[in-house]
Design an enzyme around this catalytic site. Sequence first.
Site, PDB file in Angstrom:
ATOM      1  N   HIS A  99      34.058  28.622  64.643  1.00 53.06           N
ATOM      2  CA  HIS A  99      34.478  28.220  65.979  1.00 53.06           C
ATOM      3  C   HIS A  99      34.496  29.435  66.882  1.00 53.06           C
ATOM      4  O   HIS A  99      34.894  30.514  66.483  1.00 53.06           O
ATOM      5  CB  HIS A  99      35.880  27.604  65.924  1.00 53.06           C
ATOM      6  CG  HIS A  99      36.167  26.751  67.121  1.00 53.06           C
ATOM      7  ND1 HIS A  99      35.887  25.406  67.151  1.00 53.06           N
ATOM      8  CD2 HIS A  99      36.679  27.048  68.336  1.00 53.06           C
ATOM      9  CE1 HIS A  99      36.224  24.908  68.332  1.00 53.06           C
ATOM     10  NE2 HIS A  99      36.710  25.895  69.070  1.00 53.06           N
ATOM     11  N   ASP A 115      44.333  16.949  70.828  1.00 56.18           N
ATOM     12  CA  ASP A 115      43.590  18.084  71.368  1.00 56.18           C
ATOM     13  C   ASP A 115      42.544  17.610  72.370  1.00 56.18           C
ATOM     14  O   ASP A 115      42.390  18.208  73.432  1.00 56.18           O
ATOM     15  CB  ASP A 115      42.919  18.911  70.266  1.00 56.18           C
ATOM     16  CG  ASP A 115      42.118  20.048  70.878  1.00 56.18           C
ATOM     17  OD1 ASP A 115      42.740  20.904  71.540  1.00 56.18           O
ATOM     18  OD2 ASP A 115      40.886  20.058  70.757  1.00 56.18           O
ATOM     19  N   ARG A 126      43.484  20.483  80.406  1.00 59.93           N
ATOM     20  CA  ARG A 126      43.600  21.933  80.621  1.00 59.93           C
ATOM     21  C   ARG A 126      42.419  22.465  81.405  1.00 59.93           C
ATOM     22  O   ARG A 126      42.559  23.361  82.240  1.00 59.93           O
ATOM     23  CB  ARG A 126      43.704  22.665  79.271  1.00 59.93           C
ATOM     24  CG  ARG A 126      45.053  22.458  78.593  1.00 59.93           C
ATOM     25  CD  ARG A 126      45.015  22.958  77.163  1.00 59.93           C
ATOM     26  NE  ARG A 126      44.618  24.338  77.081  1.00 59.93           N
ATOM     27  CZ  ARG A 126      43.856  24.847  76.105  1.00 59.93           C
ATOM     28  NH1 ARG A 126      43.443  24.082  75.113  1.00 59.93           N
ATOM     29  NH2 ARG A 126      43.530  26.112  76.115  1.00 59.93           N
ATOM     30  N   SER A 171      44.756  24.654  69.709  1.00 56.65           N
ATOM     31  CA  SER A 171      43.615  23.769  69.957  1.00 56.65           C
ATOM     32  C   SER A 171      42.537  24.001  68.892  1.00 56.65           C
ATOM     33  O   SER A 171      42.042  23.068  68.266  1.00 56.65           O
ATOM     34  CB  SER A 171      43.068  24.062  71.361  1.00 56.65           C
ATOM     35  OG  SER A 171      41.776  23.554  71.519  1.00 56.65           O
ATOM     36  N   LYS A 193      41.950  21.494  65.188  1.00 50.44           N
ATOM     37  CA  LYS A 193      40.667  20.811  64.958  1.00 50.44           C
ATOM     38  C   LYS A 193      40.095  21.195  63.603  1.00 50.44           C
ATOM     39  O   LYS A 193      39.551  20.372  62.882  1.00 50.44           O
ATOM     40  CB  LYS A 193      39.655  21.209  66.041  1.00 50.44           C
ATOM     41  CG  LYS A 193      39.895  20.526  67.350  1.00 50.44           C
ATOM     42  CD  LYS A 193      38.755  20.780  68.298  1.00 50.44           C
ATOM     43  CE  LYS A 193      38.822  22.176  68.875  1.00 50.44           C
ATOM     44  NZ  LYS A 193      38.984  22.249  70.313  1.00 50.44           N
TER      45      LYS A 193
END
Length: 431
Positions: free
Chosen positions: A82, A161, A168, A183, A187
């Site tokens: 990520h 999320d 956001r 966040s 995930k």
Amino acid sequence: MRAVDIIIKKRDKEELSTQEINFFIEGFVSGEITDYQASAWAMAIVLNGMNLRETTDLTLAIARSGATLDLSDVVDIAVDKHSSGGVGDKTTLVVLPVVAACGLPVGKMSGRGLGFSGGTIDKLESIPGYRVTLTTEEFKKQLKQIGVVLTGQSLDLAPADGKLYALRDVTGTVQSIPLIASSIMSKKIAAGANAIVLDVKVGLGAFMQSLDEARLLADTMTRIGEMAGRKVKTLLSDMNQPLGFAVGNALEVREAIDVLHGSGPVDFREHCLVACAHMLLLGNRADSLEAGKKLAEQSIQDGKAWEKFRQLVIAQGGNVDVVDKPDQLPQAKIVEVVKSPQNGYLSQIHARLIGEASVLLGAGRSKKTDPVDHAVGIEVHHKVGELVEQDNPLFTLYANDQTRLREAQALAMSAHQWQEKPTSPLPLFYN
Ligand code: URA
């Protein structure tokens, strides 16, 4: 408990209890807590922070807000990656097929653009027909069959999320270590990852502007991962200038295709190879980073990574002719090359301004419901440290609207700075 009291408590810099955090997340997902209350709460967190205990509670509450994926019957070790978000960051498009081609099955759920930073799902949607919404069953079946899946976040995984992320993006509440860490980690935990490579971007075009902040984010995510029993490797990578040259959805897909064919920008290729090496090491497919990198290079050279990318596109319903002939990707009506107004060494190509210019052209969103124009964006032609001569191409704009083109041109020009004396190139990674 009342949502407003929890908002007030955070506004007044107090620590929230586990119960209060759980109540807020559960209420937000069920719809009892409204978008405007969640936005106010997020702003209070941006301004007043959360400690590690609160952040871990928030992560687990978000991860528990929906289903969790168990991949143990499909892969021996589920390795995920990520990025914390940047400009021109199309790394996933290369890394996933490469790693899968090296024998490590990998399934990933990616996000959409957030503010000035791009999102893999928006990029993938440049490929006509490509489905970004797979069910959990489809996800597992495809992972078993071809060893690679790249989809959007499914609605049943960490739904809190998905909802919060969209809010956001348009309420100025992205930039917060507890919100970003929870966040990302929620995930990854919900998606069943055993080991995670986290690419924390730092610099002008990242949510973390300083190395200290980036290290704190990396450390926060590592500690959350450890508490949840996951192995985490964090990389700190430069995001002062765009990664590669292309910024904008279809343009970035094209650049990723170039790298999968063995060409493409040197910095972007190297960045991808390093991320692959870490994933292969964590996934026990290589016994050192050097070996992992060699394996990744080999899979590009022998065409296996490209073939894996084609399989991925076909499996998810994308038109493979378009990736075989990338000229068929969405094309902007106006292509304008902008020349350098002066001689000099480039001392800055401000990544955030380039990202914002690309959003102005339509490549990103100002409101969560805004459509994205896949064809538009910017290609910068240089890297910091390069000598540019007056009237040489500086960047190219791809636009579908003259007014937007002019505004983006001014912004992209202001992103560039020159100096007379030579200056060093920027590093790719930091320690
Ligand atoms: N990436 C995410 O998944 N979440 C954030 O909050 C920022 C970047």
